[in-house]
Design an enzyme around this catalytic site. Structure first.
Site, PDB file in Angstrom:
ATOM      1  N   SER A  41       0.794  -1.343   0.041  1.00 17.84           N
ATOM      2  CA  SER A  41       0.177   0.020   0.230  1.00 17.84           C
ATOM      3  C   SER A  41       0.647   1.477  -0.098  1.00 17.84           C
ATOM      4  O   SER A  41       0.440   2.445  -0.431  1.00 17.84           O
ATOM      5  CB  SER A  41      -1.109   0.047   1.223  1.00 17.84           C
ATOM      6  N   LYS A  82       0.751   4.603   6.969  1.00 13.64           N
ATOM      7  CA  LYS A  82       0.234   5.446   5.808  1.00 13.64           C
ATOM      8  C   LYS A  82       0.717   6.842   5.807  1.00 13.64           C
ATOM      9  O   LYS A  82       1.501   7.284   6.707  1.00 13.64           O
ATOM     10  CB  LYS A  82      -1.393   5.529   6.063  1.00 13.64           C
TER      11      LYS A  82
END
Length: 185
Positions: A41, A82
């Site tokens: 990701s 993230k």
């Protein structure tokens, strides 16, 4: 050396080792801890298997900033890595692969490599914050996060905003593999 001196020296070594392990445990628990990137990701910035150092005290004395890479406890009972896109009060929108924060277009140089590889379409779909979380702005005490691999990231577009209380810390340094050793942006 007599028996009493040997026992005393052994005791001193044991004491020194216990103190060293205690200090290491305190540093790991409260200051820095390693983490392994799990998944794709955050590609191309971070790849599966990268080992990083998480600075746990950075947000004890400060606050998250736009584009920081953070580690947080996700709803799935695991930790995610993230990038912070929106801070409390920010209005977020994506249009034609451009991020707008409070109506101002933002540069995202960490996405340039992926955008160049695209044969068609956009890396990040068009959306407004209201469409994703039901609010025009990021709520107080929360951040909006996204992975750099926008097409294959489970992030605030799916799990909602992240409470700043769930943030473990920020990470800016890969220590393994050696070929990737160094800071990340």
């Amino acid at each position: 050396m007599n028996e009493q001196e040997e026992k005393s020296e052994t005791f001193e070594w044991v004491k020194a080792l216990l103190i060293a392990f205690g200090i290491a445990a305190i540093i790991r628990l409260f200051v820095f801890t390693p983490i392994v990137v799990d998944g794709i990701s955050m590609m191309p910035t971070l790849v599966d298997g990268d080992k990083m150092i998480v600075n746990k005290i950075s947000y004890t004395v400060g606050k998250p900033d736009h584009f920081d890479i953070v580690v947080f406890h996700a709803p799935e009972k695991k930790d995610y890595i993230k990038r912070v896109i929106g801070l409390p009060g920010d209005e977020i929108e994506y249009a034609d692969d451009v991020l707008y924060i409070n109506g101002v277009a933002q540069k995202e140089p960490y996405l340039d490599a992926y955008k160049k590889e695209l044969a068609e379409g956009t890396l990040t779909e068009d959306f407004t914050l209201e469409e994703k979380i039901g609010s025009r702005s990021v709520p107080e005490g929360h951040v909006f996060v996204m992975g750099d691999n926008r097409r294959k990231s489970r992030d605030s577009r799916h799990i909602g905003v992240v409470s700043t209380d769930d943030i473990i810390g920020t990470t800016k340094f890969v220590f393994w593999p050696i070929k990737d050793f160094g800071p990340v942006e």
